[in-house]
Design a protein around this motif. Structure first.
Motif, PDB file in Angstrom:
ATOM      1  N   LEU A  31      21.015  41.833 -53.260  1.00  0.00           N
ATOM      2  CA  LEU A  31      20.350  41.129 -54.351  1.00  0.00           C
ATOM      3  C   LEU A  31      18.970  41.716 -54.596  1.00  0.00           C
ATOM      4  N   LEU A  32      18.529  41.615 -55.843  1.00  0.00           N
ATOM      5  CA  LEU A  32      17.141  41.887 -56.182  1.00  0.00           C
ATOM      6  C   LEU A  32      16.565  40.558 -56.645  1.00  0.00           C
ATOM      7  N   ALA A  33      15.509  40.112 -55.976  1.00  0.00           N
ATOM      8  CA  ALA A  33      14.860  38.853 -56.340  1.00  0.00           C
ATOM      9  C   ALA A  33      13.436  39.135 -56.778  1.00  0.00           C
ATOM     10  N   SER A  34      12.977  38.392 -57.759  1.00  0.00           N
ATOM     11  CA  SER A  34      11.613  38.548 -58.264  1.00  0.00           C
ATOM     12  C   SER A  34      10.954  37.185 -58.372  1.00  0.00           C
ATOM     13  N   MET A  35       9.637  37.208 -58.444  1.00  0.00           N
ATOM     14  CA  MET A  35       8.863  35.975 -58.559  1.00  0.00           C
ATOM     15  C   MET A  35       8.440  35.778 -60.005  1.00  0.00           C
ATOM     16  N   TYR A  36       8.656  34.581 -60.493  1.00  0.00           N
ATOM     17  CA  TYR A  36       8.255  34.192 -61.844  1.00  0.00           C
ATOM     18  C   TYR A  36       7.463  32.898 -61.715  1.00  0.00           C
ATOM     19  N   GLY A  37       6.144  33.003 -61.854  1.00  0.00           N
ATOM     20  CA  GLY A  37       5.303  31.825 -61.631  1.00  0.00           C
ATOM     21  C   GLY A  37       5.400  31.434 -60.167  1.00  0.00           C
ATOM     22  N   GLU A  38       5.879  30.230 -59.910  1.00  0.00           N
ATOM     23  CA  GLU A  38       6.104  29.779 -58.533  1.00  0.00           C
ATOM     24  C   GLU A  38       7.590  29.632 -58.253  1.00  0.00           C
ATOM     25  N   SER A  39       8.402  30.459 -58.877  1.00  0.00           N
ATOM     26  CA  SER A  39       9.843  30.463 -58.629  1.00  0.00           C
ATOM     27  C   SER A  39      10.296  31.842 -58.189  1.00  0.00           C
ATOM     28  N   ILE A  40      11.236  31.862 -57.250  1.00  0.00           N
ATOM     29  CA  ILE A  40      11.873  33.094 -56.804  1.00  0.00           C
ATOM     30  C   ILE A  40      13.295  33.050 -57.351  1.00  0.00           C
ATOM     31  N   LEU A  41      13.688  34.123 -58.037  1.00  0.00           N
ATOM     32  CA  LEU A  41      14.982  34.138 -58.713  1.00  0.00           C
ATOM     33  C   LEU A  41      15.681  35.462 -58.449  1.00  0.00           C
ATOM     34  N   ALA A  42      16.966  35.402 -58.084  1.00  0.00           N
ATOM     35  CA  ALA A  42      17.773  36.617 -57.953  1.00  0.00           C
ATOM     36  C   ALA A  42      18.094  37.097 -59.362  1.00  0.00           C
ATOM     37  N   VAL A  43      17.636  38.300 -59.693  1.00  0.00           N
ATOM     38  CA  VAL A  43      17.807  38.819 -61.052  1.00  0.00           C
ATOM     39  C   VAL A  43      18.943  39.832 -61.157  1.00  0.00           C
ATOM     40  N   HIS A  44      19.403  40.329 -60.002  1.00  0.00           N
ATOM     41  CA  HIS A  44      20.544  41.241 -60.011  1.00  0.00           C
ATOM     42  C   HIS A  44      21.292  41.093 -58.699  1.00  0.00           C
TER      43      HIS A  44
END
Length: 189
Positions: A31-44
């Motif tokens: 997985l590739l996860a990134s931070m958006y604001g105060e959320s961590i989200l798997a983007v791929h």
């Protein structure tokens, strides 16, 4: 909209072949996860050969202070951001085992930075385990993590040092490819 994001994001474009190869070589989900604001989200997500289901696959927000990906990303932030996160989430941080005080939390973050990786067993899914490393995002503002996930039983058999080295190599390859994409896009401006 999702299609355009996936096609236009230089990091996503750069990571796909590298993550696909890592998934094939390890037999694990990547997985590739990134931070958006105060959320961590798997983007791929590159699935493993047996196509198992992940509790926190692509598109599902992850807990901020649990799991290798979240910890690696949070650790990469500045001391000022750590302080702000601690002030806003002290109980959650303590509950996750990252420190019962600001000093302990900051010490944990510095240790993760030094290690350059996090191993996680059963934190997000009681039957899963994995490892995470930071992916330098070049010109992008928010940090990302490459995460390898498999079953706890399979993870127990994996050479962790070799896995971490493979992941760090994959993260470097992604950073280099992403930087090339940045340079190519500047040529057309």
């Amino acid at each position: 909209m999702d299609y355009y994001i996936r096609q236009g994001d230089r990091l996503l474009t750069a990571c796909r072949p590298v993550m696909s190869q890592l998934a094939r070589e390890t037999g694990c989900d990547v997985l590739l996860a990134s931070m958006y604001g105060e959320s961590i989200l798997a983007v791929h997500q590159e699935p493993n050969a047996d196509g198992g289901t992940l509790a926190f696959g692509r598109g599902r927000p992850m807990p901020l202070f649990r799991g290798g990906g979240s910890k690696v990303i949070i650790a990469s932030l500045s001391a000022a951001k750590h302080k702000r996160l601690y002030q806003d989430h002290a109980a959650e941080i303590a509950e996750s085992g990252l420190g019962a005080s600001w000093k302990e939390f900051r010490g944990q973050m510095l240790q993760i930075q030094r290690d350059g990786h996090v191993l996680s067993v059963g934190e997000l899914d009681p039957n899963a385990a994995g490892a995470a490393v930071l992916v330098s995002s070049g010109s992008l503002a928010e940090p990302s993590a490459m995460i390898v996930v498999t079953t706890k039983a399979r993870f127990a058999l994996i050479d962790k040092a070799l896995l971490i080295e493979m992941m760090k190599t994959a993260a470097r390859q992604t950073t280099i490819a992403s930087s090339r994409e940045d340079l190519l896009s500047l040529q057309y401006l």
